[in-house]
Design an enzyme around this catalytic site. Structure first.
Site, PDB file in Angstrom:
ATOM      1  N   HIS A 234       0.817  -1.218   0.000  1.00 42.12           N
ATOM      2  CA  HIS A 234       0.000   0.000   0.000  1.00 42.12           C
ATOM      3  C   HIS A 234       0.854   1.273   0.000  1.00 42.12           C
ATOM      4  O   HIS A 234       0.349   2.356  -0.281  1.00 42.12           O
ATOM      5  CB  HIS A 234      -0.974  -0.002   1.182  1.00 42.12           C
TER       6      HIS A 234
ATOM      7  N   SER B 185       4.809   2.685   8.026  1.00 39.55           N
ATOM      8  CA  SER B 185       4.442   1.458   7.321  1.00 39.55           C
ATOM      9  C   SER B 185       5.587   1.018   6.418  1.00 39.55           C
ATOM     10  O   SER B 185       6.129   1.815   5.643  1.00 39.55           O
ATOM     11  CB  SER B 185       3.186   1.690   6.473  1.00 39.55           C
TER      12      SER B 185
ATOM     13  N   ASP C 167       0.218  -7.592   1.718  1.00 43.18           N
ATOM     14  CA  ASP C 167       0.597  -6.184   1.765  1.00 43.18           C
ATOM     15  C   ASP C 167       2.115  -6.027   1.786  1.00 43.18           C
ATOM     16  O   ASP C 167       2.667  -5.226   2.537  1.00 43.18           O
ATOM     17  CB  ASP C 167      -0.033  -5.479   2.973  1.00 43.18           C
TER      18      ASP C 167
END
Length: 322
Positions: free
Chosen positions: A69, A176, A99
């Site tokens: 993402h 992230s 992911d």
């Protein structure tokens, strides 16, 4: 005062040694900034910037592990090292179901992080979340905490993400793709998501699962073919069963069913209690996840469950995780 207990503690936890270890890991953490083109209401292409972190896992080849993402759909990727050196990056491939994505840069003198074994993680184990969210002078940020839980499943705007590590180490915006490391500096997970309205709850992808994805990507195999049932469940205990008046004190209580999933097609509903998969007992959500992960996409399974105290059997074919 020196005691045997204190001596044992010092032998286990040496702060200076831990700090030196973290300083080495920091040099393998990068900032990733992206530009995507989106269309406004007038169908005009508008550039939108994004930001995240990454972990160098193969210095010789310039390979960086991050979240899908963070880089998915990006028109341009810039990678900033701990020493503020900036270079362009290219996406090698993505494993959307996990992911996970791999980015490549052309650079010398990179430093690889040492990868650990997430199968050996224990609840309560101390960990450190490292990220480089803004690429600022001074290098990446570090927060500390413990592993709060294992094998968590969450629902994000990208769908269900299973088998996650939960931690109370603060995962700052833009972290992230950054590593979650143990006291030896080994990467045991990749930070992926936070619950925005909760206090101190963050999630990370176990490094063993991330390595499986990257191995598929780098060997040219199709990544993301993870067998998928499409449920979110809760491990039943005697206490939970007594509180809700359930007929059994073990198994997996289904709390959510994904749309167009194998579970939905087979007729499994919220409130069902899964007890067996192909005659293998599932006393916990960990058992259920392990059984599904050990199967192949397209494989047929038979599930034994209770619904309102009555026995039910469901036969279904596992799909690839969307």
């Amino acid at each position: 005062m020196k005691t045997a207990r204190g001596a044992n503690y010092l032998a286990v936890y040496d702060e200076n040694k831990v700090l030196e270890t973290i300083e080495k890991v920091i040099k393998s953490v990068v900032n990733i900034s992206t530009v995507r083109l989106v269309h406004n209401i007038f169908y005009q292409a508008v550039p939108v910037s994004g930001m995240g972190s990454g972990t160098i896992f193969d210095a010789d080849k310039g390979l960086i592990l991050t979240n899908n993402h963070v880089v998915g759909g990006a028109e341009k990727i810039n990678v900033t090292l701990y020493n503020n050196q900036v270079m362009e990056g290219d996406i090698v491939g993505s494993c959307v179901a996990r992911d996970i994505a791999v980015v490549e840069v052309n650079a010398e003198n990179l430093r690889s992080a040492q990868l650990g074994d997430s199968d050996k993680l224990r609840v309560g184990q101390r960990v450190y979340a490292i990220g480089n969210p803004f690429g600022l002078a001074g290098g990446p940020t570090v927060t500390s905490g413990v592993i709060s839980a294992l094998n968590r499943t969450i629902e994000s705007d990208r769908g269900l993400i299973e088998n996650l590590v939960q931690t109370d180490a603060a995962i700052n915006p833009g972290n992230s793709g950054g590593p979650l490391v143990d006291m030896e500096g080994k990467v045991i997970a990749i930070s992926t998501a936070i619950i925005p309205f909760a206090q101190g709850i963050g999630f990370a992808i176990p490094i063993n699962a991330a390595e499986t994805c990257t191995s598929d990507l780098l060997t040219g195999e199709t990544a993301g073919k993870t067998p998928w049932l499409g449920v979110v469940g809760l491990t039943l205990t005697q206490e939970i069963s007594r509180y809700y008046g359930l007929p059994v004190g073990h198994g997996v209580l289904i709390t959510k069913i994904a749309e167009r999933s194998p579970a939905e097609s087979a007729g499994i509903t919220e409130g069902d209690i899964v007890l067996e998969i192909d005659n293998v007992e599932t006393r916990s959500i960990e058992d259920l996840v392990r059984e599904i992960r050990n199967r192949k996409v397209g494989e047929k399974v038979r599930i034994f469950a209770l619904r309102n105290g009555k026995e039910h059997f469901f036969e279904l074919k596992l799909h690839s995780m969307p």
